[in-house]
Design an enzyme around this catalytic site. Structure first.
Site, PDB file in Angstrom:
ATOM      1  N   ASP A  60      13.999   3.822   5.054  1.00 14.78           N
ATOM      2  CA  ASP A  60      13.824   2.362   5.086  1.00 14.78           C
ATOM      3  C   ASP A  60      15.117   1.614   5.415  1.00 14.78           C
ATOM      4  OD1 ASP A  60      10.989   1.875   4.357  1.00 14.78           O
ATOM      5  OD2 ASP A  60      11.529   3.020   2.572  1.00 14.78           O
ATOM      6  N   GLU A  65      18.123  -6.252   5.438  1.00 13.44           N
ATOM      7  CA  GLU A  65      18.109  -7.505   4.679  1.00 13.44           C
ATOM      8  C   GLU A  65      18.106  -7.260   3.169  1.00 13.44           C
ATOM      9  OE1 GLU A  65      15.685 -11.511   4.998  1.00 13.44           O
ATOM     10  OE2 GLU A  65      14.402  -9.912   4.264  1.00 13.44           O
ATOM     11  N   ASP A  66      17.506  -6.150   2.742  1.00 10.24           N
ATOM     12  CA  ASP A  66      17.313  -5.950   1.307  1.00 10.24           C
ATOM     13  C   ASP A  66      18.566  -5.562   0.555  1.00 10.24           C
ATOM     14  OD1 ASP A  66      14.571  -6.550   1.318  1.00 10.24           O
ATOM     15  OD2 ASP A  66      14.143  -4.586   2.189  1.00 10.24           O
ATOM     16  N   ARG A  85      15.951   3.727  -2.124  1.00 10.36           N
ATOM     17  CA  ARG A  85      16.730   2.800  -1.304  1.00 10.36           C
ATOM     18  C   ARG A  85      18.081   2.449  -1.926  1.00 10.36           C
ATOM     19  NH1 ARG A  85      13.927  -1.869   1.721  1.00 10.36           N
ATOM     20  NH2 ARG A  85      15.891  -1.486   2.795  1.00 10.36           N
ATOM     21  N   ARG A 131      10.487  -5.047  -7.226  1.00 14.50           N
ATOM     22  CA  ARG A 131      11.806  -4.569  -6.786  1.00 14.50           C
ATOM     23  C   ARG A 131      12.978  -5.344  -7.393  1.00 14.50           C
ATOM     24  NH1 ARG A 131      11.076  -1.857  -1.846  1.00 14.50           N
ATOM     25  NH2 ARG A 131       9.023  -0.858  -1.917  1.00 14.50           N
ATOM     26  N   HIS A 161       7.706  -8.714  -1.405  1.00 15.93           N
ATOM     27  CA  HIS A 161       8.909  -9.527  -1.599  1.00 15.93           C
ATOM     28  C   HIS A 161       8.557 -11.013  -1.485  1.00 15.93           C
ATOM     29  CE1 HIS A 161      11.395  -5.924  -0.040  1.00 15.93           C
ATOM     30  NE2 HIS A 161      11.743  -6.113  -1.271  1.00 15.93           N
ATOM     31  N   ILE A 242       5.058  -0.066   7.809  1.00 18.28           N
ATOM     32  CA  ILE A 242       5.729   0.319   6.558  1.00 18.28           C
ATOM     33  C   ILE A 242       6.258  -0.938   5.830  1.00 18.28           C
ATOM     34  CG2 ILE A 242       6.260   2.728   7.087  1.00 18.28           C
ATOM     35  CD1 ILE A 242       9.047   1.813   7.990  1.00 18.28           C
ATOM     36  N   CYS A 248      13.334  -8.823   7.434  1.00 17.19           N
ATOM     37  CA  CYS A 248      13.904  -7.610   6.806  1.00 17.19           C
ATOM     38  C   CYS A 248      14.820  -6.845   7.743  1.00 17.19           C
ATOM     39  CB  CYS A 248      12.804  -6.639   6.402  1.00 17.19           C
ATOM     40  SG  CYS A 248      11.292  -7.365   5.870  1.00 17.19           S
TER      41      CYS A 248
HETATM   42  C1  CIR Z   1      10.153  -0.953   1.562  1.00 13.39           C
HETATM   43  O1  CIR Z   1       9.070  -0.803   0.984  1.00 13.39           O
HETATM   44  O2  CIR Z   1      11.208  -1.101   0.960  1.00 13.39           O
HETATM   45  C2  CIR Z   1      10.164  -0.953   3.064  1.00 13.39           C
HETATM   46  N1  CIR Z   1       9.183  -0.041   3.550  1.00 13.39           N
HETATM   47  C3  CIR Z   1       9.908  -2.330   3.598  1.00 13.39           C
HETATM   48  C4  CIR Z   1      10.970  -3.301   3.236  1.00 13.39           C
HETATM   49  C5  CIR Z   1      10.708  -4.655   3.755  1.00 13.39           C
HETATM   50  N2  CIR Z   1      11.773  -5.543   3.493  1.00 13.39           N
HETATM   51  C6  CIR Z   1      11.627  -6.850   3.292  1.00 13.39           C
HETATM   52  O3  CIR Z   1      10.520  -7.354   3.177  1.00 13.39           O
HETATM   53  N3  CIR Z   1      12.737  -7.570   3.116  1.00 13.39           N
END
Ligand code: CIR
Length: 253
Positions: A60, A65-66, A85, A131, A161, A242, A248
């Site tokens: 991922d 962004e996360d 992650r 999260r 999110h 995904i 993101c």
């Molecule tokens: C996750 O579940 O972490 C990734 N497959 C998708 C993350 C998406 N990120 C976001 O919305 N900022």
């Protein structure tokens, strides 16, 4: 205005990314092409883009962004709530350090994924999600306040999110879908209702006057264009598989 963006090339392990969608497995070659077009779109909005190499250890990791919040005053490295992650933060840190003198860190047991954070001027809305936990949100608010910024929490239950269901387009315009339409804290904005069948398009992104929208969501596109914004569609179907959206895929600052 934003001047820069950081992205990470999708890795082949992308096909093993965390997902709740039932849209099939991402086609890696197609994802690479879509990612390249996404970079073009960022450049068209005037951003200088730093492209990090793919990291196959982290399926991922293209969703940069996360793992960090980039504010005008400081950067904050997060601590993702998804166990697979958490170590993505190690590889983003040197790049963030290149651009910021002040880099703060969210410490365990706090967890934050910055997909849960929406910036509106100097204020940052922080979604409490699967999260991002209360401890992480409290740390984030303290760090923001240390740098003369503010934060507040928003509860959410229907989506991954906060920005899965919300997109701030500046000028008081807020794209919203589902549970966010009725939240008291957002009634002060001009709410643009994203129809539920186009929920994915709530994650559209304002960059320097242009709004990037995911390709294939005509009602939301029309809603945004009716406000006079220039728009740029980007096909991100392979990332949608995904649970990843437009925002993101980059850090913009
Ligand atoms: C996750 O579940 O972490 C990734 N497959 C998708 C993350 C998406 N990120 C976001 O919305 N900022």
């Amino acid at each position: 205005m934003f001047t820069k963006a950081i992205v990470r090339t999708p890795s082949q392990s992308l096909v093993k990314g965390i997902t709740t969608a039932s849209l099939g497995i991402p086609d890696y070659e197609k994802a690479l092409l879509q990612h390249s077009d996404y970079i073009s779109a960022l450049k068209e909005c005037g951003l200088e883009v730093t492209v990090l190499p793919a990291d196959d250890n982290f399926p991922d990791s293209t969703f940069v962004e996360d793992v960090a919040l980039m504010t005008p005053r400081c950067a904050i490295i997060t601590n993702p709530g998804a166990p697979t992650r958490q170590l993505e933060t190690i590889s983003i840190r040197p790049t963030v350090n290149q651009f910021y003198n002040t880099v703060e860190t969210i410490e365990p047991p706090g967890t934050v994924e910055a997909g849960d954070i929406m910036m509106v001027g100097d204020h940052y809305y922080i979604g409490l999600s699967e999260r991002t936990n209360q401890n992480g949100a409290d740390q984030m608010i303290n760090l923001l306040e240390k740098h003369q910024l503010t934060g507040s929490v928003v509860t959410l239950s229907e989506v991954l999110h906060l920005k899965t269901g919300l997109g701030y387009l500046e000028n008081n315009h807020l794209l919203a879908c589902g549970e966010f339409l009725s939240k008291p804290e957002f009634q002060q904005y001009h709410l643009l209702e994203v129809p539920i069948e186009e929920a994915y398009a709530a994650n559209s992104v304002w960059i320097n006057g242009t709004v990037l929208t995911p390709k294939g969501f005509p009602k939301t596109l029309a809603l945004i264009q009716a406000l006079g914004y220039k728009t740029r569609e980007v096909d991100v179907s392979e990332f949608q598989k995904i649970d990843g959206g437009l925002s993101c895929l980059s850090l913009r600052f």
